[in-house]
Design an enzyme around this catalytic site. Structure first.
Site, PDB file in Angstrom:
ATOM      1  N   ASP A  38      34.246  22.501  35.967  1.00 53.81           N
ATOM      2  CA  ASP A  38      34.966  23.776  36.072  1.00 53.81           C
ATOM      3  C   ASP A  38      36.394  23.530  35.581  1.00 53.81           C
ATOM      4  O   ASP A  38      36.790  22.380  35.373  1.00 53.81           O
ATOM      5  CB  ASP A  38      35.004  24.232  37.549  1.00 53.81           C
ATOM      6  N   ASN A  91      27.068  28.077  32.887  1.00 54.46           N
ATOM      7  CA  ASN A  91      27.268  29.236  33.742  1.00 54.46           C
ATOM      8  C   ASN A  91      28.696  29.767  33.774  1.00 54.46           C
ATOM      9  O   ASN A  91      28.921  30.913  34.164  1.00 54.46           O
ATOM     10  CB  ASN A  91      26.808  28.813  35.155  1.00 54.46           C
ATOM     11  N   TYR A 157      32.305  41.689  27.341  1.00 52.17           N
ATOM     12  CA  TYR A 157      31.409  41.023  28.296  1.00 52.17           C
ATOM     13  C   TYR A 157      29.947  41.282  27.907  1.00 52.17           C
ATOM     14  O   TYR A 157      29.130  40.352  27.828  1.00 52.17           O
ATOM     15  CB  TYR A 157      31.705  41.544  29.713  1.00 52.17           C
ATOM     16  N   LYS A 161      27.284  38.559  26.580  1.00 52.70           N
ATOM     17  CA  LYS A 161      26.074  38.264  27.368  1.00 52.70           C
ATOM     18  C   LYS A 161      24.801  38.554  26.559  1.00 52.70           C
ATOM     19  O   LYS A 161      23.798  37.858  26.730  1.00 52.70           O
ATOM     20  CB  LYS A 161      26.098  39.044  28.685  1.00 52.70           C
ATOM     21  N   THR A 192      30.028  37.545  44.583  1.00 49.56           N
ATOM     22  CA  THR A 192      30.737  36.292  44.302  1.00 49.56           C
ATOM     23  C   THR A 192      32.225  36.636  44.197  1.00 49.56           C
ATOM     24  O   THR A 192      32.589  37.819  44.113  1.00 49.56           O
ATOM     25  CB  THR A 192      30.306  35.698  42.948  1.00 49.56           C
TER      26      THR A 192
HETATM   27  P1  NAD Z   1      33.036  33.201  39.762  1.00 52.99           P
HETATM   28  O1  NAD Z   1      34.321  33.756  39.239  1.00 52.99           O
HETATM   29  O2  NAD Z   1      32.813  33.133  41.216  1.00 52.99           O
HETATM   30  O3  NAD Z   1      32.770  31.763  39.138  1.00 52.99           O
HETATM   31  C1  NAD Z   1      33.019  31.481  37.787  1.00 52.99           C
HETATM   32  C2  NAD Z   1      33.549  30.071  37.654  1.00 52.99           C
HETATM   33  O4  NAD Z   1      33.762  29.803  36.255  1.00 52.99           O
HETATM   34  C3  NAD Z   1      34.917  29.855  38.342  1.00 52.99           C
HETATM   35  O5  NAD Z   1      34.859  28.722  39.179  1.00 52.99           O
HETATM   36  C4  NAD Z   1      35.884  29.650  37.191  1.00 52.99           C
HETATM   37  O6  NAD Z   1      36.947  28.770  37.505  1.00 52.99           O
HETATM   38  C5  NAD Z   1      34.975  29.077  36.129  1.00 52.99           C
HETATM   39  N1  NAD Z   1      35.524  29.236  34.776  1.00 52.99           N
HETATM   40  C6  NAD Z   1      36.166  30.316  34.253  1.00 52.99           C
HETATM   41  N2  NAD Z   1      36.560  30.061  33.003  1.00 52.99           N
HETATM   42  C7  NAD Z   1      36.173  28.791  32.714  1.00 52.99           C
HETATM   43  C8  NAD Z   1      36.291  27.960  31.573  1.00 52.99           C
HETATM   44  N3  NAD Z   1      36.917  28.378  30.467  1.00 52.99           N
HETATM   45  N4  NAD Z   1      35.751  26.718  31.612  1.00 52.99           N
HETATM   46  C9  NAD Z   1      35.131  26.270  32.736  1.00 52.99           C
HETATM   47  N5  NAD Z   1      35.006  27.013  33.855  1.00 52.99           N
HETATM   48  C10 NAD Z   1      35.515  28.257  33.841  1.00 52.99           C
HETATM   49  O7  NAD Z   1      31.908  34.105  39.058  1.00 52.99           O
HETATM   50  P2  NAD Z   1      30.323  34.225  39.280  1.00 52.99           P
HETATM   51  O8  NAD Z   1      30.053  35.621  39.661  1.00 52.99           O
HETATM   52  O9  NAD Z   1      29.776  33.104  40.071  1.00 52.99           O
HETATM   53  O10 NAD Z   1      29.877  34.102  37.749  1.00 52.99           O
HETATM   54  C11 NAD Z   1      29.177  33.004  37.228  1.00 52.99           C
HETATM   55  C12 NAD Z   1      28.470  33.484  35.973  1.00 52.99           C
HETATM   56  O11 NAD Z   1      27.545  34.523  36.327  1.00 52.99           O
HETATM   57  C13 NAD Z   1      29.395  34.092  34.914  1.00 52.99           C
HETATM   58  O12 NAD Z   1      28.959  33.686  33.633  1.00 52.99           O
HETATM   59  C14 NAD Z   1      29.198  35.581  35.104  1.00 52.99           C
HETATM   60  O13 NAD Z   1      29.472  36.312  33.938  1.00 52.99           O
HETATM   61  C15 NAD Z   1      27.737  35.635  35.474  1.00 52.99           C
HETATM   62  N6  NAD Z   1      27.288  36.832  36.158  1.00 52.99           N
HETATM   63  C16 NAD Z   1      27.812  37.197  37.358  1.00 52.99           C
HETATM   64  C17 NAD Z   1      27.355  38.350  37.968  1.00 52.99           C
HETATM   65  C18 NAD Z   1      27.879  38.806  39.299  1.00 52.99           C
HETATM   66  O14 NAD Z   1      27.595  39.949  39.691  1.00 52.99           O
HETATM   67  N7  NAD Z   1      28.625  37.997  40.022  1.00 52.99           N
HETATM   68  C19 NAD Z   1      26.367  39.132  37.349  1.00 52.99           C
HETATM   69  C20 NAD Z   1      25.856  38.731  36.126  1.00 52.99           C
HETATM   70  C21 NAD Z   1      26.320  37.570  35.535  1.00 52.99           C
END
Ligand code: NAD
Length: 253
Positions: A38, A91, A157, A161, A192
């Site tokens: 991360d 992720n 976004y 995706k 999250t």
């Molecule tokens: P989150 O913000 O809780 O976690 C994301 C993590 O990615 C964080 O720890 C952040 O520090 C890290 N990050 C950000 N930019 C980065 C970079 N350049 N390099 C390395 N790490 C980096 O978010 P989440 O909801 O757990 O999302 C995780 C994934 O799931 C994402 O790709 C998000 O788009 C996807 N997603 C989330 C949801 C939702 O509803 N939460 C739905 C669909 C998809």
């Protein structure tokens, strides 16, 4: 499944928080050694501590997935630490602003696409190089339900995706005969820190997010993570090139 991944090595990006942390913990529960990556080091070390406290093995390696040099070094460090790389969950991602397409700022577009799309490709590029030498592996990329349908106000976004789904299918075809499986998970709205940030700015949106899923609730990070770990596992040995919704029925409407 418990302990079914003994002797295996798993890498998770974006593993300091949310879905990535949940996946890292479940890989740990299954007995895999976990490389937690991360940009947030403090929270990443916390993920490592939780895995170790539960009896697992894990290390933290900081890397920004949008930077090729850092990703290459991440893969080298993972292999140097544990000798192999069997499963990866690409992720890391950010939400970007919520504005209509004609008002979307160019610099935000570049930021979202460079992390959410280019970042996934860079991770795959260096992971696959190692997996080919090793003779196989399983990759799961985080797309989104927004990788399979449009969402108003989220141009970059949604485009990124959808791009992740295309990358996933292409790599699945390219490496199907090399022992490598490549799939995507497409989460629906999941509680999250990412979603909490959106709700802090737009509190009235929670009801709408809940409405979107026929099950009438948000998902939990663990519900997404279980699907990711299953896709990596031998139980999914005939599954490659899929974009799997884990979305409480959103996309079935
Ligand atoms: P989150 O913000 O809780 O976690 C994301 C993590 O990615 C964080 O720890 C952040 O520090 C890290 N990050 C950000 N930019 C980065 C970079 N350049 N390099 C390395 N790490 C980096 O978010 P989440 O909801 O757990 O999302 C995780 C994934 O799931 C994402 O790709 C998000 O788009 C996807 N997603 C989330 C949801 C939702 O509803 N939460 C739905 C669909 C998809």
């Amino acid at each position: 499944m418990t302990g079914s991944m003994q002797g295996k090595v798993a890498l998770v990006t974006g593993a300091s928080s949310g879905i990535g942390r949940a996946t890292a913990l479940i890989f740990g529960r299954e007995g895999a050694k976990v490389v937690v990556s991360d940009v947030n080091g403090e929270a990443g070390e916390e993920t490592v501590s939780i895995i170790k406290e539960a009896g697992g093995a894990a290390i933290f390696v900081r890397a920004d997935v949008s930077r090729a040099g850092e990703v290459e070094e991440l893969i080298n460090k993972a292999v140097a630490a544990y000798g192999r790389l069997d499963y990866t969950h690409n992720n890391a991602g950010i939400e970007g602003p919520s504005v209509p397409t004609h008002e979307y700022p160019e610099e935000e577009w570049d930021r979202v696409v460079s992390i959410n799309l280019k970042g996934v490709w860079l991770c795959m590029k260096y992971e696959i190089r190692h997996m080919l030498k090793q003779g196989g592996g399983a990759i799961v990329n985080t797309s989104s339900a927004a990788g399979l349908t449009g969402v108003k106000g989220a141009a970059a976004y949604v485009a990124a995706k959808h791009g992740v789904v295309g990358l996933t299918k292409t790599a699945a075809l390219e490496y199907a005969q090399s022992g490598l499986r490549v799939n995507a998970v497409c989460p629906g709205n999941t509680r999250t820190p990412l979603v909490e940030r959106i709700l802090a700015q737009h509190p009235k949106r929670e009801a709408h997010l809940i409405e979107m899923a026929p099950v009438r609730r948000l998902g939990t990070p663990e519900e997404i993570a279980e699907a990711v770990v299953w896709l990596c596992s031998d139980a999914a040995s005939f599954v490659t090139g899929v974009a799997m919704p884990v979305d409480g029925g959103w996309l079935a409407r």
